[in-house]
Design a protein around this motif. Structure first.
Motif: not given
Length: 274
Positions: A100-104, A58-68, A71-76, A107-111
């Motif tokens: 180990f987990a944060v870069p993975t 959730d913490a990593v996803a919050s950095r990449y959410v541009l629109r409310p 949020a759900g898709d990025v979190r998944q 990377g998934e969110i960026k893709r």
């Protein structure tokens, strides 16, 4: 697009170091057991670790959410990245699951964002620079005490000014303006952005005919397309086309009649009327 618009969402507060160590020790022990467990038990133990670390995703996803609404898709996607990280984690190669987990996860969110979130997709280099500036701009703004200009950002990051401008502007490709949005001149909504964009019906009709003709021309032979091109794009006479093709003017006349008849046969009456 204002520079401040690319600022990232703040991440949630971290756990206390002691709590992190205790959680990591429990998770590593579970994954050690999972290595030699049967498949069903291994999956259960890995899922238990995933659930334990959902807050990290959730913490990593919050950095990449541009629109409310995203949020759900990025979190998944973040949860998917966490699951992959837990499955790949080898306790004997490193003892810190979060590192180990944060870069993975990231990377998934960026893709995901690169492949799905751009309505108008810029070159990948600009996408990556835009993401980098989302982190750099707030830091530069804090140092300078004001929103930095593109020149100031370029001086701090080492990128060319024109690339910085393009990267900032390309963010508009994620969230294009709605045609139903109120026009700036009338905040009450009496005039929308779409109301200010005018196009005649003839323009749309020509576009539709052009699209239909393009499809019809693909059914012609290369020689027929060449004759059509010389006649209507280069505006050559039949005699000039005949000399270039090595045939008589009469043959070119007959070929043009045949080509045009073929094209008409592939257009609907409505398009022919247009």
């Amino acid at each position: 697009m204002p520079v401040s618009a690319i600022a990232p969402t703040p991440a949630p507060a971290r756990r206390a170091p002691r709590a992190q160590e205790d959680r990591n020790a429990r998770a590593v022990a579970l994954l050690e057991r999972a290595r030699s467990a049967p498949e069903a038990e291994r999956t259960r133990l890995q899922q238990q670790v995933v659930v334990e670390y959902l807050d990290v995703a959730d913490a990593v996803a919050s950095r990449y959410v541009l629109r409310p609404q995203d949020a759900g898709d990025v979190r998944q996607v973040a949860y998917l990245g966490l699951t992959k990280a837990v499955q790949r984690f080898a306790p004997d190669r490193g003892a810190d699951i979060v590192s180990f987990a944060v870069p993975t996860i990231a990377g998934e969110i960026k893709r995901h964002l690169r492949d799905t979130s751009w309505v108008v997709r810029p070159p990948r280099q600009l996408q990556e620079l835009h993401a980098e500036l989302r982190t750099a701009v707030p830091r530069i703004a804090q140092q300078l005490g004001h929103d930095p200009s593109p020149a100031e950002i370029a001086a701090e990051t080492g990128f060319a000014v024109e690339h910085v401008v393009e990267a900032i502007d390309c963010g508009q490709g994620r969230q294009p303006a709605s045609l139903d949005a109120p026009h700036a001149a009338t905040p009450d909504g009496s005039l929308t952005l779409g109301d200010t964009l005018h196009a005649s019906g003839a323009d749309f009709a020509r576009a539709e005919v052009s699209a239909a003709l393009a499809a019809a021309c693909r059914t012609l032979s290369p020689r027929e397309r060449r004759i059509l091109y010389l006649r209507f794009f280069h505006e050559q006479t039949q005699a000039e086309i005949a000399r270039e093709c090595g045939v008589t003017q009469m043959q070119i006349s007959r070929l043009l009649t045949k080509i045009l008849s073929t094209l008409r046969g592939q257009l609907t009456p409505d398009l022919l009327a247009a």
